[in-house]
Design an enzyme around this catalytic site. Structure first.
Site, short mmCIF file in Angstrom:
data_model
loop_
_atom_site.label_atom_id
_atom_site.label_comp_id
_atom_site.label_asym_id
_atom_site.label_seq_id
_atom_site.Cartn_x
_atom_site.Cartn_y
_atom_site.Cartn_z
N LYS A 140 -5.44 -13.44 -11.13
CA LYS A 140 -5.34 -12.81 -12.43
C LYS A 140 -4.39 -13.44 -13.37
CE LYS A 140 -5.42 -8.40 -10.22
NZ LYS A 140 -4.47 -7.59 -9.25
N GLN B 56 1.17 -5.22 -8.00
CA GLN B 56 0.13 -5.12 -7.31
C GLN B 56 0.32 -4.24 -6.15
OE1 GLN B 56 -2.57 -7.11 -7.70
NE2 GLN B 56 -3.20 -6.75 -5.68
N ASP C 125 -3.48 -0.81 -15.34
CA ASP C 125 -4.40 -0.36 -13.95
C ASP C 125 -4.79 1.18 -14.39
OD1 ASP C 125 -4.47 -2.20 -11.97
OD2 ASP C 125 -2.40 -2.00 -11.56
N1 GUN Z 1 -4.51 -3.74 -5.03
C1 GUN Z 1 -5.91 -3.55 -5.00
N2 GUN Z 1 -6.66 -3.41 -5.93
C2 GUN Z 1 -5.65 -3.15 -7.05
C3 GUN Z 1 -5.90 -2.83 -8.59
O1 GUN Z 1 -6.73 -3.02 -8.98
N3 GUN Z 1 -4.50 -2.80 -8.96
C4 GUN Z 1 -3.31 -2.98 -8.40
N4 GUN Z 1 -2.21 -2.91 -9.04
N5 GUN Z 1 -3.29 -3.44 -6.86
C5 GUN Z 1 -4.31 -3.38 -6.52
#
Ligand code: GUN
Length: 293
Positions: free
Chosen positions: A55, A99, A122
């Site tokens: 990311k 995350q 998100d």
């Molecule tokens: N863990 C797995 N997929 C995601 C996501 O799309 N966002 C976040 N914040 N954590 C994740």
């Protein structure tokens, strides 16, 4: 190898990322604005570390600022909330992503609720969830948004198609169902307790597999010609090697389906591309300026 068209998520994602990058340079040149994304990682789950690294790299490649906060696996909930408070106030930060999963002493719902909904790239905050479910403008969860973009690119109009969503998580299954309803699909959500899963899946013109069970969906679960979107990313041991497989048994399903996303190279790259897209959108909304064309 089957006859299904392989939906190249990696190639599609690079188009989306290039488009975000172009819009970011317009913002920089015309207004001196550089959007910023903050990612918070608590603990050292290896899969999460890989995602967070990717990311950060993609954010910089799109010309945006990336801020990473790594916190120890023993961090308290108060400390995570305090970090979110700081990021909510920080004008350089337009998007905040914490995350998941979080260590057990940290309540994910409490952390998500603390994020300013305008910075919730998100789309997990209840205010964005509510807006999505009532068909209003919102920040939309990245993985379902990536799946939807691929489906619209493949089919064009999705009206009247029967979509079966396998999985009911807050991250993928539930928002995916809402997005497909908004596109006038007939949506069925199925999950681990559903009776006759295979029969339900056989009704699908569009099947979204998001259960986290390696190669669970088999070829005889698929309606001939269906589009199959595989959200799973599972690490399995095969012939002495660690391999990534989806929730779909690729070889048997691609014999029957009309189109299928591979793992890796399908949904994964689209998720990151949509995160960048959401960060740009969030920045423009916070600054009350239109998104560049
Ligand atoms: N863990 C797995 N997929 C995601 C996501 O799309 N966002 C976040 N914040 N954590 C994740």
């Amino acid at each position: 190898m089957g006859s299904a068209k392989i939906i190249d998520g990696k190639a599609f994602a690079s188009q989306v990322r290039a488009d975000v990058g172009r819009k970011v340079s317009i913002l920089k040149e015309s207004q001196g604005i550089t959007p910023g994304l903050a990612v918070v990682l608590v603990g050292n789950d290896p899969a999460s570390e890989v995602y967070v690294r990717n990311k950060g790299k993609s954010t910089l490649e799109a010309g945006m600022e990336s801020y990473e906060y790594k916190m120890d696996s023993t961090t308290t909930q108060e400390d995570v909330l305090a970090r979110v408070d700081i990021l909510n106030e920080d004008k350089r930060v337009n998007g905040i992503l914490v995350q998941l999963p979080l260590p057990k002493q940290v309540d994910a719902d409490a952390v998500i609720s603390r994020i300013n909904p305008e910075k919730d790239v998100d789309g997990f905050h209840i205010s964005n969830v509510g807006l999505l479910n009532t068909g209003q403008e919102c920040l939309t969860p990245c993985t379902p948004l990536g799946c939807l973009l691929m489906l619209k690119d493949y089919f064009g109009d999705l009206s009247g198609k029967h979509a079966v969503v396998l999985g009911r998580s807050n991250i993928v299954g539930k928002p995916m169902g809402s997005l497909l309803l908004r596109e006038n699909c007939t949506v069925t959500t199925v999950h681990s307790r559903t009776i006759d899963l295979a029969i339900q899946c056989q009704q699908a013109d569009i099947l979204i597999a998001a259960v986290g069970k390696p190669e669970m969906v088999k070829g005889d679960w698929i309606k001939p010609g269906a589009a199959v979107i595989d959200v799973g990313i599972n690490r399995v041991e095969k012939e002495g090697k660690t391999r990534l497989v989806g929730d779909v048994e690729f070889d048997s399903v691609s014999e029957v389906a009309g189109a299928i996303t591979p793992v890796p190279g399908g949904v994964g790259p689209m998720t990151i591309a949509c995160l960048l897209k959401n960060t740009l959108t969030a920045a423009c909304r916070q600054l009350r300026i239109p998104e560049p064309e």
